[in-house]
Design an enzyme around this catalytic site. Structure first.
Site, PDB file in Angstrom:
ATOM      1  N   GLY A 149       0.444  -1.041   0.293  1.00 28.20           N
ATOM      2  CA  GLY A 149      -0.624  -0.022   0.112  1.00 28.20           C
ATOM      3  C   GLY A 149       0.679   1.339   0.356  1.00 28.20           C
ATOM      4  O   GLY A 149       1.503   1.108   0.210  1.00 28.20           O
ATOM      5  N   GLY A 150      -0.033   2.632  -0.125  1.00 28.20           N
ATOM      6  CA  GLY A 150       0.807   3.669  -0.362  1.00 28.20           C
ATOM      7  C   GLY A 150       1.838   3.734   1.380  1.00 28.20           C
ATOM      8  O   GLY A 150       2.486   4.852   0.720  1.00 28.20           O
ATOM      9  N   PHE A 151       0.601   3.714   2.002  1.00 32.69           N
ATOM     10  CA  PHE A 151       1.200   3.810   3.761  1.00 32.69           C
ATOM     11  C   PHE A 151       1.988   2.851   4.755  1.00 32.69           C
ATOM     12  O   PHE A 151       2.573   3.127   5.212  1.00 32.69           O
ATOM     13  CB  PHE A 151       0.755   4.894   4.106  1.00 32.69           C
ATOM     14  CG  PHE A 151       0.115   6.196   4.139  1.00 32.69           C
ATOM     15  CD1 PHE A 151       1.135   7.285   3.901  1.00 32.69           C
ATOM     16  CD2 PHE A 151      -0.771   6.121   3.697  1.00 32.69           C
ATOM     17  CE1 PHE A 151       0.648   8.547   3.416  1.00 32.69           C
ATOM     18  CE2 PHE A 151      -1.337   7.484   2.388  1.00 32.69           C
ATOM     19  CZ  PHE A 151      -0.526   8.186   3.148  1.00 32.69           C
TER      20      PHE A 151
ATOM     21  N   VAL B  77       1.385  -5.101   3.825  1.00 25.92           N
ATOM     22  CA  VAL B  77       0.291  -6.594   4.844  1.00 25.92           C
ATOM     23  C   VAL B  77       0.910  -7.864   4.334  1.00 25.92           C
ATOM     24  O   VAL B  77       1.196  -7.739   2.904  1.00 25.92           O
ATOM     25  CB  VAL B  77      -1.032  -6.597   4.731  1.00 25.92           C
ATOM     26  CG1 VAL B  77      -1.426  -7.227   4.968  1.00 25.92           C
ATOM     27  CG2 VAL B  77      -1.448  -4.778   4.761  1.00 25.92           C
TER      28      VAL B  77
ATOM     29  N   ARG C 235     -15.235   6.814   6.052  1.00 25.80           N
ATOM     30  CA  ARG C 235     -15.123   8.068   4.483  1.00 25.80           C
ATOM     31  C   ARG C 235     -14.291   6.906   3.390  1.00 25.80           C
ATOM     32  O   ARG C 235     -13.419   7.418   3.085  1.00 25.80           O
ATOM     33  CB  ARG C 235     -14.374   9.128   5.737  1.00 25.80           C
ATOM     34  CG  ARG C 235     -14.870   9.337   6.520  1.00 25.80           C
ATOM     35  CD  ARG C 235     -14.620  11.006   6.858  1.00 25.80           C
ATOM     36  NE  ARG C 235     -12.478  10.523   6.952  1.00 25.80           N
ATOM     37  CZ  ARG C 235     -11.843  11.120   7.225  1.00 25.80           C
ATOM     38  NH1 ARG C 235     -13.240  12.817   7.426  1.00 25.80           N
ATOM     39  NH2 ARG C 235     -11.166  11.372   7.236  1.00 25.80           N
TER      40      ARG C 235
ATOM     41  N   ASN D 128     -11.474  -2.286   0.018  1.00 22.76           N
ATOM     42  CA  ASN D 128     -11.199  -2.537   2.013  1.00 22.76           C
ATOM     43  C   ASN D 128     -12.362  -3.090   2.509  1.00 22.76           C
ATOM     44  O   ASN D 128     -13.037  -3.279   3.546  1.00 22.76           O
ATOM     45  CB  ASN D 128     -11.450  -1.033   2.132  1.00 22.76           C
ATOM     46  CG  ASN D 128     -10.312   0.194   2.273  1.00 22.76           C
ATOM     47  OD1 ASN D 128      -9.153  -0.603   2.410  1.00 22.76           O
ATOM     48  ND2 ASN D 128     -10.352   1.194   2.531  1.00 22.76           N
TER      49      ASN D 128
END
Length: 499
Positions: A25-27, A30, A138, A144
């Site tokens: 992922g971007g941050f 996993v 959000r 997700n």
């Protein structure tokens, strides 16, 4: 490229054995680890070494706290542990969801309408549970939503979540599933923004594409934003999607929040009505059993949006647009399904029953009283919407399932008894049962139980069915409900197995 590999190296975690990478992922990345005690496979989300500024650390801590607060829900990923690795990177130890997530499925296969409706109701229950705790997700989107070993959708990645209070930050989400108000120059949103993203996700599962994506056309971020803000929602484009379901999605994805369903539970109820109109088993709601949130409650939309705020760390949260930060996993082999004993009879019988399928993956944590409330509320709508002269006609979507009962309460429909199976020499298994209270027009809804998914249900007239040999290798378990002529059904199906 070399620096990226070094940054995403799996940390050395005492008590855990590294297995492989699950997703990037971007941050955060996993990884699959094997926990030594208790021994189990877990997904470990680790912040990238280059993303360790204060805002990202705060977001990571927020995600851990919010998911821990909500992870008792059967459709929200469970958080087991959070800590700092020896190399200074924060990590989360989460439930490992072994089956392909929705991001991997919606473009690769034509998902059946009944399955999408089940997923929609369960996800709406998860979103409503978060809202009642004062939390906005959000960033609801297929990437997700993971899938558990037992086939249940599991909402994850609360990294950009916020509280529903007046001071909540309201920026984030991914463009293809974002409502217009989140894409404005000064983004702002509330529970109805999550309602939009929930419906956009359901639309993607049905259409095999994002809602405003033009196959073969210009789908740049700028073009998508323009269509989201100004274009009407395109039809799903499938003959098997009823107009009633299209209407639910159109309302939930209205341009202005005031024209949408005002709560996630209202969306769930509208989807339940579609199930009822299609003569499908109605998926029960999984909601907190409290005075303001019992499953099947009949609050108005206005009441449903009066949510308490909660103090959650991490007010400064940035925008995210990466789409595929999801756990990737392989299938696993699991044992026999857990058979659920019938619930004790309630003091006052519900109006009617409805087949509700197998218990959720954390069924032991769901109170029997809550299940009775679900059956009562859903059963009422089956009689109300399907008991007329034209049972195949459309049912107008509404925001409340629980219709007022004007006549005397009907006796609950019992479950079959003496359910037993016998295996023939060719490997086929024949099951028989008895109807304790036979009435004219009785039929039987049955399906083969499997721990890795929902049963495919069929209606039969006789008190026996045969599972072919090619479906009956190993132990075979089925469930059976009685369906009356007025379409009321057993509150809980009978379940039985044959070796």
């Amino acid at each position: 490229m070399t620096a990226r590999r070094e940054a995403s190296a799996p940390p050395d975690l005492p008590g855990y054995e590294y297995v492989r990478v699950l997703g990037l992922g971007g941050f955060a990345d996993v990884f699959l680890y094997r926990q030594h005690l208790p021994r189990r496979d877990v997904a470990v989300k680790v912040l990238l070494a280059g993303s360790l500024d204060d805002d990202v650390r705060q977001r990571f801590q927020t995600e851990a706290n919010l998911m821990a607060q909500l992870s008792h829900h059967p459709s929200i990923v469970t958080i087991h542990h959070a800590a700092i690795a020896a190399d200074g990177r924060p990590f989360l130890v989460m439930e490992y969801c072994s089956r392909p997530g929705l991001a991997e499925r919606y473009r690769a296969e034509r998902m059946p309408v009944p399955e999408v409706l089940r997923i929609g109701v369960r996800l709406a229950s998860a979103v409503e549970t978060a809202h009642r705790a004062g939390i906005l997700h959000r960033d609801i989107k297929p990437a997700n939503v993971l899938t558990t070993d037992f086939g249940w959708p599991a909402l994850t990645d609360f990294g950009i979540a916020a509280t529903t209070g007046p001071a909540a930050q309201t920026i984030g989400m991914s463009i293809p599933w974002s409502p217009p108000e989140m894409l404005a120059e000064h983004p702002g949103g509330d529970e109805r923004s999550d309602v939009y993203a929930l419906a956009a996700t359901i639309y993607s599962l049905l259409a095999g594409r994002t809602p405003f994506e033009l196959p073969g056309g210009n789908n740049s971020a700028q073009q998508l934003v323009a269509r989201i803000e100004r274009s009407p929602l395109p039809p799903v484009g499938r003959d098997d999607v009823p107009q009633q379901l299209q209407a639910v999605l159109e309302r939930a994805m209205a341009k202005h929040p005031s024209r949408r369903h005002a709560s996630a539970v209202a969306v769930a109820r509208a989807l339940q009505e579609v199930e009822a109109a299609l003569r499908l088993p109605v998926t029960p709601l999984d909601l907190p059993d409290d005075p303001g949130g019992a499953a099947g409650d009949t609050r108005s939309d206005d009441d449903a949006t009066r949510l308490r705020g909660v103090a959650v760390p991490g007010a400064a949260i940035g925008r995210r647009v990466d789409d595929e930060d999801a756990t990737r996993a392989r299938a696993v082999v699991v044992g026999r399904p857990t058979l659920v004993p019938p619930a004790p009879a309630p003091p006052a019988p519900p109006p009617v029953g409805v087949p509700v399928g197998p218990e959720p993956r954390r069924g032991a944590r769901v109170a029997a009283a809550a299940a009775v409330v679900v059956v009562a509320a859903v059963g009422t709508v089956l009689v109300t919407t399907l008991g007329g002269a034209d049972p195949t006609g459309p049912v107008a979507p509404t925001d409340s399932l629980a219709a007022p009962q004007t006549g005397p309460a009907a006796a609950p429909v019992p479950a079959p008894h003496s359910l037993a199976g016998t295996r023939a020499a060719d490997g086929a298994v024949t099951f028989t049962w008895q109807n304790p209270d036979p009435q004219d027009g009785d039929r039987y809804l049955w399906g083969v139980l499997a721990v890795t998914g929902e049963p495919t249900l069929e209606l039969v007239d006789q008190e026996s069915v045969t599972v072919p040999a090619d479906q009956g290798t190993g132990e075979v378990c089925i469930q059976v409900s009685i369906v009356r002529a007025d379409r009321s059904a057993s509150a809980r199906p009978a379940q039985g197995c044959a070796p």
